[in-house]
Design a protein around this motif. Sequence first.
Motif, PDB file in Angstrom:
ATOM      1  N   TRP A  48       0.954  -1.267  -0.106  1.00  0.00           N
ATOM      2  CA  TRP A  48       0.169   0.006   0.001  1.00  0.00           C
ATOM      3  C   TRP A  48       0.742   1.170   0.085  1.00  0.00           C
ATOM      4  O   TRP A  48       0.429   2.209  -0.676  1.00  0.00           O
ATOM      5  N   LEU A  49       1.968   1.271   0.906  1.00  0.00           N
ATOM      6  CA  LEU A  49       2.922   2.463   0.913  1.00  0.00           C
ATOM      7  C   LEU A  49       3.919   2.546  -0.556  1.00  0.00           C
ATOM      8  O   LEU A  49       4.308   3.749  -0.578  1.00  0.00           O
ATOM      9  N   ASP A  53       3.754   6.522  -1.339  1.00  0.00           N
ATOM     10  CA  ASP A  53       4.302   7.259  -0.515  1.00  0.00           C
ATOM     11  C   ASP A  53       5.837   7.116   0.085  1.00  0.00           C
ATOM     12  O   ASP A  53       6.376   7.982   0.565  1.00  0.00           O
ATOM     13  N   VAL A  59      11.062   1.965   3.332  1.00  0.00           N
ATOM     14  CA  VAL A  59      10.525   1.087   4.344  1.00  0.00           C
ATOM     15  C   VAL A  59      11.272   0.394   5.029  1.00  0.00           C
ATOM     16  O   VAL A  59      11.433  -0.005   6.297  1.00  0.00           O
ATOM     17  N   LEU A 230       6.584  10.660   1.788  1.00  0.00           N
ATOM     18  CA  LEU A 230       6.057  10.775   3.078  1.00  0.00           C
ATOM     19  C   LEU A 230       6.453  11.840   3.999  1.00  0.00           C
ATOM     20  O   LEU A 230       5.760  12.552   4.883  1.00  0.00           O
ATOM     21  N   PRO A 239      -1.122   6.875   5.868  1.00  0.00           N
ATOM     22  CA  PRO A 239       0.504   6.428   5.642  1.00  0.00           C
ATOM     23  C   PRO A 239       1.230   6.117   6.968  1.00  0.00           C
ATOM     24  O   PRO A 239       1.874   5.403   7.125  1.00  0.00           O
ATOM     25  N   LEU A 243       2.769   2.668   8.290  1.00  0.00           N
ATOM     26  CA  LEU A 243       3.844   2.761   8.687  1.00  0.00           C
ATOM     27  C   LEU A 243       4.265   2.392  10.186  1.00  0.00           C
ATOM     28  O   LEU A 243       5.001   1.366  10.556  1.00  0.00           O
TER      29      LEU A 243
END
Length: 328
Positions: A48-49, A53, A59, A230, A239, A243
Motif C-alpha cells: 500500500w505504501l 508514499d 520502508v 511521506l 500512511p 507505517l
Amino acid sequence: MAASTSPSGSTPAPMIPTKNDAKRLVLGNLCILIATIFFGVNIPAIKWLIPDDMSSFDVTAWRMLGGCVLFWAASMFVKTEPIQKGDWLTILLGGGLGLFLFIFLFNLSLQFGNPIDISIIMTLPPIFVILLEILFRHYKVSFLEVLGVLVSFGGAVIVILNEHGGTGKAKHEIVGDLIAVASTLCYAFYLFILEKPTKTYHPISLLRWVFLGAAVPSLFLIPGVLHSKLLTTHAGWEPWAILAFIVTCPTFISYLLINPAVRFVGSEITSLYQYLLPVFATIAIVIIGMAKLDWIQVIAMAVIILGMILTQISKRRKDKKAEAAQAV
C-alpha cells in the motif's frame, strides 16, 4: 514472517502431559499465530505504501531502525543477560547480513511483484533451511525429503510463471518474484545461523543486538528517507498509521513472539505456521481489493505446502528412529 529452524531442532513432547504443559502449548501456538497474522497483513500494508508514499528502501530503513529502537527501549524494562564472546560474530552477521538482506529484498520484491505471489513464495524458507543443513552440517537427507524439496520448488516455479488472467506476466512481476525467492534464502540463512543463540538467550537480549546489526547498513538508506514523499508532502494520517503498524507489529511484536513459540511448542510446529502466511495475506489483499486470487495461485500454494509435508513426514520418521535408538 514466522520462524523455522533446522530439521534437527524439534522439541519432543513429554510422555504424560500436565496442566502446565497444556498452558505452554496454548501459549506457544497463540504466540506464533499472532506473529503469522501480523506477517501476513504486513504484505499488503507495505504494498500500500510502495511506491506512492515511500520506496522499498525507505520502508527497509524505517523497519530496521524503528525495530532497533523498540528492542533497545524494551531492554530497559527486562533483565537481559550478556552475550558470550563466541556468539558476537554470529549474532551481528545474522542481523547485518541475514535479517537486513531479507527485509531489504522482501520490500524490494513488493515494489515489483504481485502481493499474493510474494506471500506464496514466502513459504519457502524451511526448504532453504534444509538445504543449508545439507551443505554445512552434513544433514543426511532421505529420498522423501529430496522429493519434498523438488515439489516445493515446483510450486515456486508455478508462481513465477503464472500469467494472471491469461494476459501474460509482466517482466517486472517476474523480477519481483525472483527477488522474493532471494529474500527467502536470506531469511533461511538468518534462521540457520541464529538457531543456537535463539535457544540460548532471552528474546530481547538477543534481538536488540540482531536489530542493531541490521540497523547499521540501514543507515546508508537514510538520505533517501529524508527525501521520501511521506516526509516532503502532506500525505495525511493513513500512511503514517500503516507505517506505525509495520514497525510495531510485524517487525517488533512478531519477532518477539517467535522465540517463546519455539521454546513452548518446538521449532517443528512453529515452522508449520509459515504455511498460513499466504492465507492471511491473501484474505487481507482480497478484502481491500489490492489483487484477485486465481486458481493457479491456489494450486501453487498447495504444491509448496505438499512439498513441506513430505519433508516433515521424513523428519518425523528420523526422529522416531533416533528416539528408539536412544531408548535402547
